[in-house]
Design a protein around this motif. Structure first.
Motif, mmCIF file in Angstrom:
data_model
loop_
_atom_site.group_PDB
_atom_site.id
_atom_site.type_symbol
_atom_site.label_atom_id
_atom_site.label_comp_id
_atom_site.label_asym_id
_atom_site.label_seq_id
_atom_site.Cartn_x
_atom_site.Cartn_y
_atom_site.Cartn_z
ATOM 1 N N THR A 1 12.146 -7.498 -0.586
ATOM 2 C CA THR A 1 11.334 -6.603 -1.425
ATOM 3 C C THR A 1 9.879 -7.044 -1.481
ATOM 4 O OG1 THR A 1 11.680 -7.856 -3.471
ATOM 5 C CG2 THR A 1 13.312 -6.138 -2.950
ATOM 6 N N GLY A 2 9.613 -8.279 -1.034
ATOM 7 C CA GLY A 2 8.268 -8.838 -1.122
ATOM 8 C C GLY A 2 8.087 -9.740 -2.332
ATOM 9 N N ALA A 3 9.125 -9.860 -3.159
ATOM 10 C CA ALA A 3 9.050 -10.724 -4.342
ATOM 11 C C ALA A 3 9.230 -12.186 -3.942
ATOM 12 C CB ALA A 3 10.138 -10.329 -5.346
ATOM 13 N N GLN B 1 2.358 -9.377 -8.814
ATOM 14 C CA GLN B 1 3.142 -10.535 -8.404
ATOM 15 C C GLN B 1 4.493 -10.466 -9.108
ATOM 16 O OE1 GLN B 1 1.606 -14.422 -9.397
ATOM 17 N NE2 GLN B 1 2.911 -15.403 -7.881
ATOM 18 N N VAL C 1 5.647 -4.773 -6.307
ATOM 19 C CA VAL C 1 5.025 -5.532 -5.211
ATOM 20 C C VAL C 1 4.074 -4.638 -4.425
ATOM 21 C CG1 VAL C 1 5.478 -6.721 -3.030
ATOM 22 C CG2 VAL C 1 6.886 -7.238 -5.045
ATOM 23 N N GLN C 2 4.502 -3.429 -4.111
ATOM 24 C CA GLN C 2 3.658 -2.498 -3.347
ATOM 25 C C GLN C 2 2.406 -2.102 -4.129
ATOM 26 O OE1 GLN C 2 6.319 0.683 -2.195
ATOM 27 N NE2 GLN C 2 7.176 -0.502 -0.500
ATOM 28 N N GLU D 1 13.762 -11.456 -1.227
ATOM 29 C CA GLU D 1 12.572 -11.667 -0.403
ATOM 30 C C GLU D 1 12.229 -10.433 0.422
ATOM 31 O OE1 GLU D 1 13.389 -15.372 1.627
ATOM 32 O OE2 GLU D 1 12.585 -16.537 -0.069
ATOM 33 N N GLN E 1 10.362 -3.719 -5.714
ATOM 34 C CA GLN E 1 9.608 -3.308 -4.526
ATOM 35 C C GLN E 1 8.379 -2.486 -4.901
ATOM 36 O OE1 GLN E 1 11.957 -1.160 -1.625
ATOM 37 N NE2 GLN E 1 10.793 -2.118 0.013
#
Length: 191
Positions: free
Chosen positions: A47-49, A31, A26-27, A45, A23
């Protein structure tokens, strides 16, 4: 933007400690691509990954020698993920210490590797299995032979140096991250 690949074993206790790192990356605009089994898609997903599935043959960890299970699992998982990861051209690969296929992918692709340990730190000098305890490990000779056969097959298939049980357990990379909670109970002295 850098590209980070995460590889892990399909077990909550190994996956959950990695999620804050994913996370945070990603923040920070990096990538992150996480290879894991389908049951973990939603949590990865979230977490934004980017999630990439592989099929596990472990069927739950259950009883049995974990190193042997990881060697046999590597023989099955590597053909599913290696070429996809090669095509991704990652800047770094992060893998949980029990995820032998992560170590092999990093070696085959010669990419920077970072070991994530969901338990205690280990290397060639310190760990749960020191040189003295390694000799007395409760690992039946038949299972040890099966581990050596699986590891030899992996080494031959992927043109890597062979490794034994101690090298599997105590393997370290240039960067090793131990993922322990901030609160720990420390016991010193005889139990």
């Amino acid at each position: 933007m850098k590209k980070y690949i995460f590889l892990n074993v399909p077990a909550t206790g190994h996956v959950n400690p990695t999620l804050p790192i994913v996370q945070e990356l990603v923040q920070c605009g990096e990538q992150v691509i996480y290879y894991l089994t389908e049951e973990f898609r939603a949590i990865i997903e979230a977490t934004g990954a980017i999630f990439r599935p592989y099929e596990s043959f472990l069927g739950g960890f259950g009883p049995g020698p974990m190193p042997l299970k990881m060697a046999e699992e590597s023989r099955r998982v590597l053909p599913q993920v290696l070429e996809s990861i090669r095509a991704e051209q990652p800047d770094a690969l992060l893998y949980e210490a029990m995820c032998l296929w992560g170590r092999i992918v990093a070696q085959v692709l010669q990419v920077e590797a970072i070991v994530l340990r969901a338990s205690y730190a280990a290397n060639e000098h310190f760990g749960l299995f020191t040189a003295r305890s390694y000799a007395s490990m409760p690992f039946p000779s038949e299972l040890l032979e099966r581990f050596h056969a699986s590891s030899a097959e992996l080494s031959a298939t992927y043109h890597l140096p062979s490794f034994d049980l101690r090298q599997f357990v105590a393997h370290a990379e240039g960067l090793n991250v131990v993922l322990l909670p901030a609160q720990q109970n420390l016991i010193i002295g005889p139990g």
